[in-house]
Design a protein around this motif. Structure first.
Motif, mmCIF file in Angstrom:
data_model
loop_
_atom_site.group_PDB
_atom_site.id
_atom_site.type_symbol
_atom_site.label_atom_id
_atom_site.label_comp_id
_atom_site.label_asym_id
_atom_site.label_seq_id
_atom_site.Cartn_x
_atom_site.Cartn_y
_atom_site.Cartn_z
ATOM 1 N N PRO A 13 21.724 75.903 24.952
ATOM 2 C CA PRO A 13 22.746 74.813 24.302
ATOM 3 C C PRO A 13 23.829 75.007 24.635
ATOM 4 N N ASP A 14 24.499 75.813 25.617
ATOM 5 C CA ASP A 14 25.637 75.858 26.253
ATOM 6 C C ASP A 14 25.684 76.136 27.973
ATOM 7 N N LEU A 15 25.358 75.035 28.440
ATOM 8 C CA LEU A 15 25.224 74.965 29.709
ATOM 9 C C LEU A 15 26.149 75.867 30.608
ATOM 10 N N ASP A 16 27.377 75.512 30.231
ATOM 11 C CA ASP A 16 28.393 75.943 31.096
ATOM 12 C C ASP A 16 28.766 77.396 31.059
ATOM 13 N N ARG A 17 28.636 77.678 29.938
ATOM 14 C CA ARG A 17 28.857 79.310 29.636
ATOM 15 C C ARG A 17 27.647 79.997 30.250
ATOM 16 N N SER A 18 26.337 79.633 29.901
ATOM 17 C CA SER A 18 25.287 80.257 30.627
ATOM 18 C C SER A 18 25.349 80.183 32.228
ATOM 19 N N VAL A 19 25.698 79.167 32.791
ATOM 20 C CA VAL A 19 26.212 79.343 34.248
ATOM 21 C C VAL A 19 27.288 80.225 34.506
ATOM 22 N N TRP A 20 28.198 80.288 33.754
ATOM 23 C CA TRP A 20 29.269 81.317 34.099
ATOM 24 C C TRP A 20 28.731 82.840 33.880
ATOM 25 N N PHE A 21 27.734 82.955 32.774
ATOM 26 C CA PHE A 21 26.921 84.413 32.754
ATOM 27 C C PHE A 21 26.266 84.693 34.056
ATOM 28 N N PHE A 22 25.398 83.902 34.554
ATOM 29 C CA PHE A 22 24.576 84.028 35.629
ATOM 30 C C PHE A 22 25.200 84.218 36.717
ATOM 31 N N THR A 23 26.343 83.438 36.924
ATOM 32 C CA THR A 23 27.053 83.411 38.381
ATOM 33 C C THR A 23 28.089 84.467 38.187
ATOM 34 N N THR A 24 28.931 84.532 37.382
ATOM 35 C CA THR A 24 30.293 85.365 37.208
ATOM 36 C C THR A 24 29.802 86.756 36.776
ATOM 37 N N LEU A 53 30.988 94.534 28.162
ATOM 38 C CA LEU A 53 32.079 94.938 27.267
ATOM 39 C C LEU A 53 33.345 94.413 27.370
ATOM 40 N N ASP A 54 33.890 94.149 28.687
ATOM 41 C CA ASP A 54 35.149 93.706 28.823
ATOM 42 C C ASP A 54 35.087 91.990 28.736
ATOM 43 N N ASN A 55 34.150 91.369 28.655
ATOM 44 C CA ASN A 55 33.905 89.906 28.810
ATOM 45 C C ASN A 55 33.182 89.652 27.601
ATOM 46 N N ASP A 56 33.059 90.166 26.496
ATOM 47 C CA ASP A 56 32.429 89.922 25.185
ATOM 48 C C ASP A 56 31.179 89.195 25.289
ATOM 49 N N VAL A 57 30.267 90.037 26.194
ATOM 50 C CA VAL A 57 29.032 89.517 26.272
ATOM 51 C C VAL A 57 28.208 90.556 25.340
ATOM 52 N N PHE A 58 27.231 90.137 24.340
ATOM 53 C CA PHE A 58 26.817 90.786 23.409
ATOM 54 C C PHE A 58 25.727 91.843 23.875
ATOM 55 N N ILE A 59 25.806 93.278 24.003
ATOM 56 C CA ILE A 59 24.832 94.027 24.359
ATOM 57 C C ILE A 59 24.098 94.366 23.089
ATOM 58 N N PHE A 118 17.212 100.124 31.775
ATOM 59 C CA PHE A 118 17.307 98.837 31.015
ATOM 60 C C PHE A 118 18.656 98.863 30.462
ATOM 61 N N LEU A 119 19.130 97.659 30.268
ATOM 62 C CA LEU A 119 20.124 96.879 29.612
ATOM 63 C C LEU A 119 19.699 95.505 29.161
ATOM 64 N N TYR A 120 19.844 95.475 27.729
ATOM 65 C CA TYR A 120 19.424 94.041 26.984
ATOM 66 C C TYR A 120 20.765 93.599 26.697
ATOM 67 N N VAL A 121 21.090 92.212 26.916
ATOM 68 C CA VAL A 121 22.010 91.460 26.600
ATOM 69 C C VAL A 121 21.724 90.031 26.235
ATOM 70 N N TYR A 122 22.466 89.297 25.323
ATOM 71 C CA TYR A 122 22.294 88.178 25.199
ATOM 72 C C TYR A 122 22.910 87.356 25.963
ATOM 73 N N GLU A 123 22.640 86.066 26.814
ATOM 74 C CA GLU A 123 23.605 85.380 27.585
ATOM 75 C C GLU A 123 24.032 84.337 26.590
ATOM 76 N N PRO A 124 25.253 83.697 26.943
ATOM 77 C CA PRO A 124 25.870 82.892 26.004
ATOM 78 C C PRO A 124 24.861 81.877 25.403
ATOM 79 N N GLY A 125 23.760 81.424 25.879
ATOM 80 C CA GLY A 125 23.030 80.417 25.390
ATOM 81 C C GLY A 125 21.978 81.050 24.400
ATOM 82 N N GLY A 126 22.010 82.447 24.199
ATOM 83 C CA GLY A 126 21.148 82.930 23.341
ATOM 84 C C GLY A 126 19.699 83.465 23.762
#
Lengths: 316, 316, 316, 316
Positions: B19-30, B237-243, B257-265
């Motif tokens: 539901p948040d394409l821009d932020r999801s793209v940010w997550f996977f690229t940046t 941690l420094d980019n407020d991505v939920f761990i 392993f490390l489990y996080v939620y990308e900004p799209g959920g």
């Protein structure tokens, strides 16, 4: 439906000769962290903690260093018989032996250069005795606290008078896929890397500049991390084990490496591929030219002279 | 003689909804270090630096998160047709589409739980443009200086109302090998890990406690080292991505392993198997009991509650 | 009671000259992961993520490469004045300047070989702007997702016509402790490592075989892990940054190292000491002989020729 | 001019009590890789490979677990006498003993909470016997091939009925610098971290929720890498050593940690600070609030209950 695999499942084990059995055993157990798993005659069987089979290395007392046997496990009984038939049709017939603990009948033949090759299917799954039992049931043996703790026998690099015919044998009769090679300006293949698995290589043929046949360049054990290899280098330094070159990263196959001589004189590589695999079914054979090769290793380390000259003798 | 592979060569790519394409793209690229490789409509195609194909992840704008497609590459044209025939015989007929850049015709069907599956053979090998060319010719693309730099899409973990039938489908119709599973005291299979390769798993089916169908537990990207995952945790941690949980080591499959939620959920795993592979052709399916499972992860971390409840919705 | 520290608290920052400012900025930001923190005139100020001060590196456009200033922070105002008095008594009087953002008055003098040295006490603690704020309050700035992410400016290695007098100056007038040195068969000190802290060295004087004065051998940035350095080597490879030597482990000081040339021509070391510190108050100066030195680095790498010849020019 | 150091140079050694001396010795030697360096009575002296002193840990058979002595080395003879005078003036007079091999006279006193503290200056530099000689002369002992190979005793975490007075004692009478602390909403200091060096902490006082005095929370050994700690976790798993929590990263001090109970019942931390140091002479004491603390560790791990309750008893 069982998934069809290649007929050769993976590299199983090798037998190394050593003029100093005790010190060689010390090296593989105390320094690399293999576990002794029985002796027979002048031979000591050794296993890594992640070996599901009885052993992946046999050390045998001998007047020289060298590689006696390289054993490949097939993916089934049928696969074994199919390979035997192919070998016999191609004029490379061998003999059946049953001379290794934990391992069923081996069909023993040789590659064109004269290195003994053995194929087998039957193999007892290892059951760890008390004291070696792992904490997790998906692991055959506890990790060793002693030494580097290499995970597995990773590959064998054979010296050969003629790389092309030996690589072709491995490809055509054993079903290996070539993934990378060095081709000289003359057109001659100076080395070729081949795989039976999703690992990017399991066996290598390297041109023997001395023109000899049947010699060994090295066998390699895979570590779990590059840090394991850096720790190994320190252990070699503090234990007077000769470091030939490394740690560094190969340009070809990108493996992180350290080359040392075990006390018996065989060259041993510790290698770490990170998580690199060849999953592509249509992986194109990558060719490195003489000029590319001259650039040295990935980060610029020059290939050292002894790398082209030191090999362990053929087995008589 | 070409080495016979299984008909499915490997996991190819997945399409995730967000539901948040821009932020999801940010997550996977940046953050993860994937590279954008073209857009089509509301979709963005992304690739890891070691992808030989056009992309391994497509992100598509949608009202919800979720997994739309999981695509598997076959080992040949014949293997593709063989699988199609088997699927049709088994009553799981699909349709042919040609809707992805760099990828040939895909045969789109679904697993019993309703997750869309696509099989394909044709795939263009990636050629890096200037600026993305690697220093070594055995690598498709330069390593990214930005983000974690994950090497590949590693596996998909599907939630399913019934694990058994879906795992059987994957095993019997696609040729996967089950390597590990959880079996409850009731005899029900709560999760099963299966592989098409020498990796110890490529797909997982996990019981959906909500009884829903078609949901996603997570997709996973493999890093080269455990250190990469520790670095990733700091970047999150420094980019407020939920761990959600980790870093830690799974008991099952031993993956770090490390489990996080990308900004799209969508739940994303970063995983590192070290150099663990399943090379044994007769690997026995390992079963973990309810009691063993209750012990938590390898080093004692308790499995957190949300792991059993959070999933991304089925795609309508 | 405040704990008495040495008068010099630590290496503060350096100013490097570069004939290619843009590419040098690219190297330090995109590849090493420093953050730009303001410009003044032809100078760009850069900081690592763990710098508590305004900057630890200034890059200044110039006709040549080279090191202009090395600035040391004192442990108090009194310590600064005490050092100034000692320098003046010893005939090495300097001048006060206030020419750097975030930094109070600097007392600028030089070592006997002519390298500019500046001492200062006042320093503004960095406050990260939005976008650079860290997740943990004991850290000045978010870790960069871009590049290596070096933690700090670690040390400066000065080339000097005469090592002995410069090392003595650093020891006697600045209060450094020598920890290791190379002494040639002739009795001449060929290099000496000195520290102001519990790090095993902060500054090094190395004999300039060309007999020149005022040249720089290298500056070094510390990474958190050896894996960071291996990753850096890959980034250099893929970005055409010249790797001079390494990665390997120094025999002296045991530092894990990688030497590269930044695009302006200055030699830059990435170094990792693991957790090695000099905590012993009576640490004995360790002397390496010419013969010991000839053995090469810790794991056998030979010291390359350019290491003895390449230096960046003195600043006019 | 000798550089003025703080009067306390560093943490020297500790004496731990154990009801199972043999198993505790096994843990510290076989699992952590310390080396036994002599016995006296019911005590076993142990050293890490980078200890320049005779020992950094003494294990003593006792009816309970617990910490008997914490010994701090001063930076000179004068510093020792200065500290003794200060302690006596402050009403914390002790006694001189000479009861440890390799260590000169110790001035034995206690902190307000009753933990025994010893200060000493004289210390014999260790000379490795054949078999333990290192490859490099700047290292006291060969690295162990056995076990984790921890580098040094890193810090002691004391439980105390009242943190404030004990931290003040350490700061005012011993010259430690507080670097971080937890302050509850009530204004009470719940924990404080203090350092004598450029390490970010050497001792910690933590509030004992049971209100007891003289108990130990844990002692910690530093490893060279985080990978060492991950390997340690595997060794603990395979050797039935209880892992209490971790591996994870502390928010406070950012240390990567693993907590285990050695067989005698003492909590032992393996810690890795990466290359983090406190070099700033004006480092501001960082305060974590109750709310910040409730967020758990750096990457989200919740602090486990036993962390607040398990402690080893005071020494009678």
């Amino acid at each position: 439906m069982a998934p069809p695999l290649g007929d050769i499942a993976h590299l199983g084990h090798v037998e190394l000769l050593t003029p100093d059995l005790d010190r060689s055993v010390w090296f593989f157990t105390t320094l690399l962290g293999l576990t002794e798993n029985g002796r027979s005659g002048d031979s000591v069987h050794l296993r890594t903690w992640d070996d599901y089979e009885h052993h992946s290395l046999t050390l045998t007392a001998h007047s020289t260093s060298g590689l006696r046997r390289t054993a490949l496990r097939t993916s089934s009984e049928e696969a074994l018989l199919r390979r035997v038939k192919e070998l016999e049709s191609a004029g490379r017939a061998g003999r059946w032996v049953e001379d290794e603990p934990g391992i069923g009948p081996l069909y023993v033949t040789s590659d064109p250069d004269g290195h003994e090759l053995a194929l087998y299917w039957e193999s007892e799954w290892y059951e760890a005795p008390p004291g070696l039992r792992p904490g997790l049931k998906n692991q055959p043996q506890a990790k060793p606290g002693q030494g580097v703790g290499v995970r597995r026998l990773d590959h064998v690099n054979f010296l050969a008078a003629d790389v092309g015919s030996n690589a072709a044998f491995t490809r055509d009769l054993l079903g290996a896929r070539p993934t990378e090679q060095i081709v000289l300006d003359s057109g001659k293949v100076a080395a070729q890397w081949l795989t039976f698995t999703n690992k990017s290589y399991d066996v290598v043929y390297t041109e023997d500049w001395t023109g000899s046949s049947g010699r060994l360049h090295h066998i390699a054990f895979a570590t779990d991390t590059r840090e394991d290899i850096l720790r190994a280098a320190d252990l070699c330094l503090d234990n007077d084990v000769f470091i030939e070159t490394g740690p560094h990263k190969h340009a070809i196959q990108q493996t992180f490496f350290l080359y040392v001589y075990e006390p018996g004189g065989n060259r041993i590589e510790l290698c770490n591929p990170l998580t690199r695999l060849v999953l592509a079914p249509d992986w194109p054979l990558i060719t490195w030219t003489q000029a590319e090769r001259a650039r040295g290793q990935a980060w610029g380390l020059k290939t050292i002279e002894s790398f082209h000259t030191h090999g362990t003798p053929p087995v008589d």
